[in-house]
Design an enzyme around this catalytic site. Structure first.
Site, mmCIF file in Angstrom:
data_model
loop_
_atom_site.group_PDB
_atom_site.id
_atom_site.type_symbol
_atom_site.label_atom_id
_atom_site.label_comp_id
_atom_site.label_asym_id
_atom_site.label_seq_id
_atom_site.Cartn_x
_atom_site.Cartn_y
_atom_site.Cartn_z
ATOM 1 N N GLU A 121 0.960 -1.279 -0.455
ATOM 2 C CA GLU A 121 -0.031 -0.121 0.467
ATOM 3 C C GLU A 121 1.132 1.564 -0.041
ATOM 4 O OE1 GLU A 121 -4.263 1.798 2.438
ATOM 5 O OE2 GLU A 121 -2.164 0.551 3.605
ATOM 6 N N GLY A 253 2.734 2.089 10.701
ATOM 7 C CA GLY A 253 1.996 1.430 11.921
ATOM 8 C C GLY A 253 1.623 0.040 11.580
ATOM 9 N N MET A 255 -0.422 -2.432 8.674
ATOM 10 C CA MET A 255 -0.912 -2.375 7.759
ATOM 11 C C MET A 255 -1.711 -3.853 7.416
ATOM 12 S SD MET A 255 -1.651 -1.288 4.215
ATOM 13 C CE MET A 255 -2.556 -2.886 3.034
ATOM 14 N N GLU A 256 -2.719 -4.196 6.685
ATOM 15 C CA GLU A 256 -4.281 -4.593 7.039
ATOM 16 C C GLU A 256 -4.120 -5.716 6.222
ATOM 17 O OE1 GLU A 256 -6.184 -1.100 4.750
ATOM 18 O OE2 GLU A 256 -4.559 -1.314 5.790
ATOM 19 N N ASN A 257 -3.039 -6.112 5.413
ATOM 20 C CA ASN A 257 -2.672 -7.566 4.019
ATOM 21 C C ASN A 257 -3.812 -8.125 4.819
ATOM 22 O OD1 ASN A 257 -0.652 -5.426 3.128
ATOM 23 N ND2 ASN A 257 0.780 -6.650 4.992
ATOM 24 N N GLU A 290 -6.258 -2.720 12.446
ATOM 25 C CA GLU A 290 -6.043 -4.001 11.045
ATOM 26 C C GLU A 290 -6.928 -4.305 11.012
ATOM 27 O OE1 GLU A 290 -3.985 -2.588 9.380
ATOM 28 O OE2 GLU A 290 -3.706 -1.244 10.880
ATOM 29 N N HIS A 293 -10.386 -4.330 9.315
ATOM 30 C CA HIS A 293 -10.359 -3.923 7.867
ATOM 31 C C HIS A 293 -9.954 -4.798 6.943
ATOM 32 C CE1 HIS A 293 -9.044 0.476 7.115
ATOM 33 N NE2 HIS A 293 -7.827 -0.210 8.119
#
Length: 845
Positions: A121, A253, A255-257, A290, A293
């Site tokens: 992202e 901080g 990341m919502e992979n 996260e 998300h």
């Protein structure tokens, strides 16, 4: 740079087979990507960035292509349009920018090691494999990864591993998803795993530099968060597992992979036996954010980056909804008030700020959209207003409909409003678009005019601002029933004030609960009535009074000097949120004094008066069984006592340091930062400086490392400041991900400000080369503007940054921050004498 053109318009992928062969030692990889999709014409464009493309085939035949690096493109000529399978072979370098595929560095027992991770992202998947790298271009992905593997390494991705053949790790095909959510990692990892009630495997992964029990807290929060969301959203978690991975080098901080969430180590792993409550709360909310998300952002994704708020605003609200449900004793919505609400109101009052929904016309502007105070915090406040209007039953019903209608696809803000409107029979879009599409927020003036209680709204600016006659549909949340639910008018009259006051038997108030995104300016009659009954108010209401008065003073609508005498009324509160608001106001008074002046000494004495009783009550040592409020309040009052140069406080801190100097990391995390900072400032030496810097390098405890940063950056010793700044570009000592905190710490230090300011001006190119691709790059400008407050610094700021105004992604920040410093300089000049007098008078009472 050209405006954005959507590659999805020429080619619409349905499935990718991605093969990567990664050589860590050479820092390079080769790849072969097969993309099946619908070619809308015979000329198509596929994204790439930094890839050396060797060949392109279409349906098995070699085809001609060109690369266009300015547009991050491969331009391909096809023999026909329609269903096509492209096969692209290429090679590329691993990056050190914390974007694309990159190594994270760490040490175990003095031995340097690395793990490989990804960050795609906003648009960095194109650095790993050719793709249509846009949120709308959803497809399924089959990953196959080979690397220079040795025994004891772990390989993870979005989906479970299905097999390993000839050193190649094959992963199950993903569900339909956006490219920026693809992720994988490998290296020497440890993990702990559990399973949710519905059968989802949950795991936490980290390097072996950490103790095994540092994974426990995150595992518990992650499991319970997923269980909560499955119930709240009434929609199952759609993947077989949810891995949480701590990366030693990580620019954001977290990341919502989808299925493989990545985090800074500081926001996932913690010592369960010695971490302060506020840090536990922060880690828990980051995890819950996260995982929110995984539905809101991953299952349903914004159609284009202009609707980024759809992802981030909602996740920012839901993190609090979730943690409030699973850790109800924390009263986590109080943290929302002291962090999200406060930052949103501060940032959104600057003329030129972006709206929550903002158009993107240039690729470099995408990262600039990630304004934490607006897209995250203001957007979350906006959705808190929606939740209050709808109630949870209608909200949940609307979300269930939204997910059902758009799962594995894309949506816009209008789609969300439509789903919520159907569930609630309210025209949610009509109410919320005034908040979504317009920057800023209103101040509602409540006045008694000719005996009548009158309300009016007008945009609030913290400095100079151009009024363009904006108005909002404001959820008033009044404690008088005569006030309407929504104020859409510019002004309205509620009735005879004396009669209304008599009927209601309490002072008139607006925005009860402080959940709507506006502030209130009460006239003298109404404000005095509230202040005369302030002890009858709950903690959030007291916070709100202090918050609104501070903002009104910043906006020159009232005098700061008028606020100073009110502060003592709140000084003995046992509420954390009241103390947070109180010390936010008092810390803002520091800008009116110069170092070592009589006025600063008066302000220090004022701090001493405000904090003295609380320091005596709470002490330096956390007590077993004490309330959360006491744990959190201690931080504010000890900081105040040390700013006041209270001799007893300095002495106790020094004694605690001496008693624990061989085991500093075991000092209570609640007070450790104050003990270390006091020692460096008041008892410092080169030996101590070197000892703490070495401890920072060797420790894997992010909380302890942050405490050392706060301590070392406060040194008054010019030689040590110079020594510290030499380490800014030494990644083995200060990781680029952490550099902003070190820079800000030295810049905020009166003795270090010149050196820090010289460094960033002299080494701006190095900074841009190192973190320029990072969505937080612009925040170096923000933190500088947050500290500067003199005419000289304003002139220097403008001289350095105005030539950079045309740099894509920096323009808005430079313009806004120039206004921030200008308004602060003007405020200080206009108010300093009155503030000094008000502080001096308060000391005599």
């Amino acid at each position: 740079m050209a405006e954005i053109t959507r590659f999805y318009e020429t080619f619409q992928p349905t499935h990718y087979d991605v093969y990567l062969d990664i050589n860590r030692e050479a820092k390079q990889f080769t790849g072969k990507t097969s993309i099946t999709g619908d070619a809308k014409s015979k000329q198509v464009s596929i994204h790439q960035k930094g890839l050396t493309v060797d060949a392109v085939q279409a349906d098995g035949q070699e085809v001609s292509f060109t690369t266009d690096d300015n547009a991050d493109a491969i331009r391909i000529d096809l023999p026909k349009s329609g269903e096509t399978t492209l096969i692209i072979t290429y090679k590329a370098q691993l990056t050190d920018s914390m974007m694309g595929i990159y190594p994270s560095y760490y040490e175990v027992d003095g031995e340097k090691k690395q793990i490989i991770g990804t960050q795609f992202e906003t648009n960095f998947a194109r650095q790993a494999f050719p793709c249509v790298d846009e949120p709308e271009a959803k497809a399924t992905f089959s990953l196959a990864i080979k690397y220079d593997e040795h025994e004891g390494e772990t390989t993870i991705s979005n989906m479970p591993e299905t097999r390993v053949e000839n050193g190649v790790h094959y992963f199950d095909t993903t569900v339909r998803m956006s490219t920026y959510l693809v992720a994988f990692a490998f290296g020497e990892l440890q993990s702990k795993q559990t399973t949710t009630k519905s059968g989802v495997k949950v795991g936490v992964f980290g390097t072996k530099a950490h103790k095994a029990n540092e994974l426990d807290f995150a595992l518990d929060i992650a499991k319970r968060s997923i269980e909560f969301y499955e119930d709240f959203y009434q929609t199952p978690y759609p993947l077989p597992h949810s891995w949480q991975l701590a990366l030693p080098d990580f620019s954001a901080g977290a990341m919502e992979n989808w299925g493989l969430v990545t985090y800074r180590e500081a926001y996932l792993l913690l010592d369960p036996d010695n971490t302060a409550l506020d840090m536990k709360q922060l880690v828990a909310t980051v995890i819950a954010h996260e995982l929110a998300h995984q539905w809101f952002g991953d299952l349903v994704t914004m159609k284009w980056w202009d609707d980024l708020w759809l992802n981030e605003s909602f996740a920012n609200m839901m993190e609090y909804v979730a943690i409030d449900a699973i850790e109800s004793d924390w009263h986590i919505w109080e943290m929302f008030q002291t962090s999200e609400a406060s930052s949103a109101l501060q940032r959104d009052a600057i003329d030129g700020v972006q709206s929550v929904h903002v158009q993107v016309n240039n690729p470099a502007e995408i990262d600039a959209l990630f304004d934490g105070a607006i897209v995250y915090a203001k957007g979350a406040r906006m959705l808190v207003m929606v939740r209050a209007l709808l109630g949870d039953d209608a909200l949940r019903a609307g979300l269930k409909k939204y997910f059902a209608s758009h799962k594995y696809g894309n949506a816009t803000g209008a789609d969300l409003w439509a789903a919520l409107g159907t569930a609630s029979d309210l025209d949610v879009g009509a109410i919320m678009n005034s908040w979504l599409e317009q920057p800023g927020y209103p101040v509602v003036s409540a006045t008694v005019v000719d005996g009548k209680l009158t309300l009016s709204q007008k945009q609030f600016f913290s400095g100079e601002g151009k009024d363009v006659d904006r108005h909002w549909q404001i959820p008033l949340n009044s404690n008088y029933e005569v006030a309407p639910t929504i104020m859409a008018e510019k002004s309205l009259t509620l009735g005879e004030y004396a009669q209304l006051r008599d009927e209601n038997s309490k002072p008139f108030r607006l925005n009860v609960g402080n959940n709507s995104h506006f502030i209130v300016k009460y006239d003298e009659t109404l404000l005095n009535d509230i202040l005369n009954h302030v002890n009858d108010l709950d903690a959030i209401s007291q916070l709100q009074i202090l918050q609104d008065l501070r903002l009104l003073a910043e906006g020159r609508q009232i005098s700061y000097a008028a606020v100073v005498p009110l502060l003592k009324q709140f000084a003995d509160s046992h509420s954390n949120v009241v103390n947070a608001a109180l010390y936010t106001v008092t810390n803002n008074l520091k800008k009116f004094v110069t170092p070592d002046s009589k006025e600063e000494k008066d302000l220090q004495s004022f701090y001493d008066q405000l904090s003295e009783k609380q320091v005596t009550r709470l002490g330096w040592t956390p007590k077993t069984g004490e309330s959360n409020d006491d744990q959190l309040t201690r931080l504010y009052v000890l900081s105040a006592a040390l700013y006041a140069k209270n001799e007893d406080a300095q002495k106790v801190a020094h004694e605690l340091f001496v008693a624990n100097q061989d085991r500093l990391e075991t000092l209570s995390a609640d007070t450790r930062v104050f003990i270390l900072r006091n020692e460096v400032k008041n008892y410092g030496s080169t030996e101590l400086f070197d000892k703490l810097l070495a401890a920072h390098r060797q420790s894997s405890d992010a909380s302890y490392k942050a405490d050392i940063c706060a301590a070392l950056t406060s040194t008054p010793d010019a030689k040590l400041i110079a020594k510290l700044i030499e380490k800014f570009e030494d990644a083995d000592t200060i990781k680029p991900q952490d550099l902003r905190a070190w820079f800000r710490g030295v810049l905020a230090n009166d003795k270090g400000q010149q050196a820090a300011w010289d460094w960033i001006r002299n080494d701006w190119q190095w900074l841009e080369d190192t973190v320029g691709g990072d969505m937080e790059f612009t925040t170096y400008i923000t933190v500088t503007a947050g500290i500067f407050h003199t005419p000289q610094r304003l002139a220097e700021f403008k001289a350095f940054f105005e030539p950079k105004l045309n740099t894509p992604g920096l323009t808005r920040e430079i313009k806004m921050d120039t206004k921030v410093i200008e308004s602060r300089v003007d405020l200080i000049e206009a108010e300093k004498d009155a503030v000094h007098e008000a502080v001096a008078n308060s000391l005599n009472k």
